[in-house]
Design a protein around this motif. Structure first.
Motif, mmCIF file in Angstrom:
data_model
loop_
_atom_site.group_PDB
_atom_site.id
_atom_site.type_symbol
_atom_site.label_atom_id
_atom_site.label_comp_id
_atom_site.label_asym_id
_atom_site.label_seq_id
_atom_site.Cartn_x
_atom_site.Cartn_y
_atom_site.Cartn_z
ATOM 1 N N CYS A 71 0.753 -1.198 0.115
ATOM 2 C CA CYS A 71 0.078 0.047 0.188
ATOM 3 C C CYS A 71 0.673 1.223 -0.054
ATOM 4 O O CYS A 71 1.618 1.428 0.785
ATOM 5 N N THR A 73 0.086 4.624 0.532
ATOM 6 C CA THR A 73 -0.380 5.519 1.012
ATOM 7 C C THR A 73 -0.805 5.335 2.634
ATOM 8 O O THR A 73 -0.795 6.354 3.120
ATOM 9 N N CYS A 91 -7.320 5.610 1.622
ATOM 10 C CA CYS A 91 -7.414 4.619 0.467
ATOM 11 C C CYS A 91 -7.497 5.683 -0.836
ATOM 12 O O CYS A 91 -8.503 6.228 -0.868
ATOM 13 N N VAL A 92 -6.527 5.425 -1.899
ATOM 14 C CA VAL A 92 -6.644 5.967 -3.192
ATOM 15 C C VAL A 92 -7.222 4.960 -4.243
ATOM 16 O O VAL A 92 -7.430 5.433 -5.519
ATOM 17 N N CYS A 94 -5.925 2.166 -5.592
ATOM 18 C CA CYS A 94 -4.820 1.679 -6.617
ATOM 19 C C CYS A 94 -5.052 0.251 -6.576
ATOM 20 O O CYS A 94 -4.400 -0.313 -7.607
ATOM 21 N N LYS A 95 -5.499 -0.340 -5.733
ATOM 22 C CA LYS A 95 -5.832 -2.004 -6.070
ATOM 23 C C LYS A 95 -4.732 -2.534 -5.713
ATOM 24 O O LYS A 95 -4.337 -3.892 -5.986
ATOM 25 N N CYS A 97 -3.135 -3.514 -3.032
ATOM 26 C CA CYS A 97 -3.195 -4.590 -1.942
ATOM 27 C C CYS A 97 -3.807 -5.760 -2.438
ATOM 28 O O CYS A 97 -3.542 -6.854 -2.087
ATOM 29 N N ALA A 115 -10.640 -0.139 -1.474
ATOM 30 C CA ALA A 115 -10.359 -1.570 -1.035
ATOM 31 C C ALA A 115 -10.999 -1.583 0.205
ATOM 32 O O ALA A 115 -11.074 -0.695 1.269
HETATM 33 S S1 SF4 Z 1 -6.509 0.228 -2.894
HETATM 34 FE FE1 SF4 Z 1 -5.137 -1.094 -1.105
HETATM 35 S S2 SF4 Z 1 -3.087 -0.565 -1.851
HETATM 36 FE FE2 SF4 Z 1 -4.148 1.048 -2.635
HETATM 37 S S3 SF4 Z 1 -4.275 2.695 -1.321
HETATM 38 FE FE3 SF4 Z 1 -6.254 1.626 -1.046
HETATM 39 S S4 SF4 Z 1 -5.921 0.004 0.781
HETATM 40 FE FE4 SF4 Z 1 -3.721 1.018 -0.188
#
Ligand code: SF4
Ligand code: SF4
Ligand code: SF4
Length: 179
Positions: A71, A73, A91-92, A94-95, A97, A115
């Motif tokens: 992750c 962020t 959480c941005v 980005c997937k 994780c 996520a």
């Molecule tokens: S999608 Fe997952 S890896 Fe991406 S910012 Fe959110 S928790 Fe972190």
């Protein structure tokens, strides 16, 4: 792993899916996402007959979680007692994780673009309650126990089944596969 684990006793499961249903209801899980998942594995041999088995899969709350490391962020967090959860504000979407977890535990909230994942119902635990799936399990197949208690119970259960199935090597094999 976390200080506590959710254990699953295959022999007590009656395939009612109350675990999944209550997980979804409690967490208001959106779309196709499933935080706690009942999966079917097999075939394995039980009493010399092929059988498909249920297994309830939740996050393993890894000691060194791949999802946390991936992750960018800091949204995926492992807290002091070992529970791994998503800090949604950070959480941005980005997937990373979801790609990093070998068991594809983190799920996608298509409505929020973020996520989400099983965190053993962190809010319930903090109020002294058990996870929703464990509370709802009509067969008492699920339990929420301390790690050392879990391994002691697992050893006892294995020993009892091995004795019961002593004349059926395939049955013992099936038990071995499960643990
Ligand atoms: S999608 Fe997952 S890896 Fe991406 S910012 Fe959110 S928790 Fe972190
Ligand atoms: S989401 Fe996957 S990698 Fe992260 S703690 Fe759970 S099982 Fe481990
Ligand atoms: S609620 Fe319990 S008995 Fe029902 S499917 Fe889930 S684990 Fe099995």
């Amino acid at each position: 792993m976390a200080d506590y684990v959710i254990t699953f006793d295959q022999d007590r499961c009656i395939s009612c899916y109350a675990c999944e249903t209550h997980c979804t209801a409690k967490n208001k899980t959106p779309g196709d996402a499933r935080l706690g998942q009942m999966v079917v594995v097999g075939p394995v041999s039980r009493n010399n007959r092929p059988r498909y088995l249920n297994m309830y899969v939740t996050c393993f709350q890894c000691a060194k979680p791949w999802c946390v490391r991936a992750c960018p962020t800091g949204a995926m967090v492992r807290r002091d007692d070992g529970l791994v959860y998503v800090e949604s504000e950070l959480c941005v979407g980005c997937k990373a994780c979801m790609q990093a977890c070998p068991w594809r535990i983190p799920q996608w909230d298509a409505y929020e673009g973020k996520a989400i994942k099983c965190d053993y119902c962190r809010d319930r635990l903090d109020e002294g309650q058990k996870p929703a799936c464990v509370e709802a399990c009509c067969g008492h197949a699920l339990d929420y126990v301390k790690l050392n208690e879990a391994s002691a119970k697992a050893r006892q259960s294995y020993a009892e089944k091995a004795v019961l199935n002593a004349n059926d090597p395939y049955a013992v094999f099936a038990v071995t596969k499960k643990s």
